[in-house]
Design an enzyme around this catalytic site. Structure first.
Site, PDB file in Angstrom:
ATOM      1  N   ASP A  89       0.864  -1.167   0.000  1.00  0.00           N
ATOM      2  CA  ASP A  89       0.000   0.000   0.000  1.00  0.00           C
ATOM      3  C   ASP A  89       0.909   1.228   0.000  1.00  0.00           C
ATOM      4  OD1 ASP A  89      -2.809   1.023   0.317  1.00  0.00           O
ATOM      5  OD2 ASP A  89      -1.873   1.997   2.043  1.00  0.00           O
ATOM      6  N   GLU A 133      -4.290   2.268  -4.880  1.00  0.00           N
ATOM      7  CA  GLU A 133      -2.846   2.387  -4.673  1.00  0.00           C
ATOM      8  C   GLU A 133      -2.264   1.123  -4.059  1.00  0.00           C
ATOM      9  OE1 GLU A 133      -4.588   3.724  -0.770  1.00  0.00           O
ATOM     10  OE2 GLU A 133      -5.154   3.940  -2.854  1.00  0.00           O
TER      11      GLU A 133
END
Length: 178
Positions: A89, A133
């Site tokens: 992440d 993301e």
């Protein structure tokens, strides 16, 4: 007798000429058909690749990851070999997008993805965009210790890019959590 023999020779030559005139266009048509079939096959392969690839990052997409993960889980269970999955992440990505804009956010994801592409290079391994993301690296036949090493190397490689991120108070550059 001479005239009938000459007639036969002329007749054979005539039929040979007509046959040659028919064969040339036919061979050209067949060659064009083969070329079109080859082009169609290439297009189908490109379309299949596009269906498996995330357009922004160039990594495998979620569908490809899910299919590979399912297949490799079955194989790992049968073979009794380890299987590791790294989930990444990008830290404070919303802040990055808010501060620098979505186009810069896309560039950031591309840069991080370029680093991720260098990991998981063995057959069966897959680097993919998981969503937003979040990225993933599936490591086939990788025990936990090797996965931890890969995770740390990947985390460090992203940090070493030194991509500025003022919203990341910890170090001021783009980092990932794995």
């Amino acid at each position: 007798p001479i005239s009938s023999e000459v007639s036969r020779i002329l007749m054979v030559q005539f039929f040979a000429s007509v046959a040659a005139m028919l064969v040339l266009p036919l061979s050209a048509i067949l060659a064009e058909r083969d070329r079109a079939a080859l082009e169609l096959e290439r297009s189908k392969e490109q379309l299949a690749e596009l269906a498996r690839t995330d357009p922004l990052t160039g990594l495998a997409n979620r569908r490809q990851l899910d299919e590979t993960l399912e297949r490799e889980c079955r194989r790992a269970t049968r073979s009794r070999v380890p299987l590791s999955l790294l989930l990444l992440d990008v830290d404070h990505f919303k802040t990055f997008n808010d501060q620098y804009g979505h186009q810069a956010g896309d560039e950031c994801l591309r840069a991080v993805s370029d680093v991720v592409k260098t990991f998981g290079r063995r057959p069966g391994d897959v680097a993919a965009r998981y969503g937003g993301e979040e990225l993933a690296v599936l490591l086939v036949s990788a025990p936990a210790g090797a996965a931890w090493s890969q995770a740390e190397a990947l985390r460090q490689a992203v940090e070493d890019m030194r991509l500025p991120h003022a919203g990341n108070a910890a170090c001021g550059v783009v980092t990932v959590s794995v």
